[in-house]
Design an enzyme around this catalytic site. Structure first.
Site: not given
Ligand code: AMP
Length: 254
Positions: A149, A38, A186, A36
């Site tokens: 963020e 992403h 995450s 959620a």
């Molecule tokens: P990642 O796939 O972990 O590299 O994340 C891709 C993008 O999604 C990055 O800009 C992260 O900061 C964002 N993101 C990941 N988890 C969250 C979250 N819980 N809330 C807001 N943005 C997120």
């Protein structure tokens, strides 16, 4: 259904085609295993742009831990469904060889903030991240790019890079999405055992507590977290902890 593209040259050809004439493009770079958090970025992109591009690439150069890279959750079929539900137009899923034709001889690093917090604890992480984000920004030529963020230090470094290199894409920050217990969503959360998952929200709870950072550090350790750091910089409190092999990060405004 989104159009799925694996080849960078195919994407580049498409990008210069008439489809994009007089249409704005939003970019959402991710490593997949979409949740959620992403989804909030995807929805914001589709709301603010005519067309949206999701990229899924588990970037090897930003992993300082080989096992973390190997175990990173991959759920491509589900990700395509999430993207489709969020009305994403294009999904770019490149391979490592095509994104790194230089074998990573060219690297982009930041020498101040990049050495603090996660930069201090994960050598090479931010250089790998900045290098791949630069490549994706140059390939996408998007009007706007969306970042969460949750990775606040990453977001600041990307903003700084965008300004330093006169990149013509607006960097849009999106708020942290949390579960009901406050734990920041995450992809790595899916690797936690049920016991660790019960403990994990204490991290956010203590990060928010009106206590000195040393006390927070000690309380987290008592609970069974291995603490990488709890630090305050310019009105924000940042934390990184480990539960077993799984590393969690979070930050709050103070
Ligand atoms: P990642 O796939 O972990 O590299 O994340 C891709 C993008 O999604 C990055 O800009 C992260 O900061 C964002 N993101 C990941 N988890 C969250 C979250 N819980 N809330 C807001 N943005 C997120």
């Amino acid at each position: 259904m989104p159009t799925i593209i694996n080849s960078l040259s195919e994407w580049q050809q498409l990008r210069s085609s008439d489809i994009f004439r007089n249409r704005s493009l939003g970019l959402v770079p991710t490593m997949g295993n979409l949740h959620a958090g992403h989804q909030s970025l995807l929805k914001r992109s589709t709301a603010e742009n005519d067309l949206s591009l999701l990229t899924i690439f588990v970037n090897p150069t930003q992993f300082n831990d080989k096992n973390d890279f190997k175990n990173y959750p991959k759920t491509i079929e589900e990700d395509i469904k999430v993207a489709s539900d969020s009305h994403i137009d294009f999904i770019l899923i490149p391979d490592s060889q095509s994104l790194y034709p230089d074998d990573y001889r060219y690297q982009l690093s930041e020498t101040s903030l990049g050495n603090k917090l996660c930069g201090k604890h994960r050598p090479g992480h931010f250089t790998g991240m900045l290098t791949v984000v630069l490549k994706l920004l140059l390939l996408a030529k998007a009007n706007r790019a969306y970042f969460g963020e949750k990775d606040y230090q990453q977001l600041q470094l990307i903003r700084g890079m965008q300004q330093a290199f006169f990149i013509d894409t607006e960097i849009v920050a999106c708020p942290i999405v949390r579960n009901e217990q406050g734990l920041a969503l995450s992809s790595r959360n899916s690797l936690l055992s049920s016991e660790q998952l019960t403990l994990a929200p204490r991290f956010y709870e203590l990060l928010n507590a009106p206590l000195p950072i040393k006390t927070i550090y000690n309380k987290l350790t008592e609970y069974g977290f291995e603490v990488d750091y709890i630090e305050e910089i310019e009105g924000r409190r940042y934390g990184a902890v480990r539960l077993g092999h799984i590393r969690l990060i979070d930050n709050i405004e103070i």
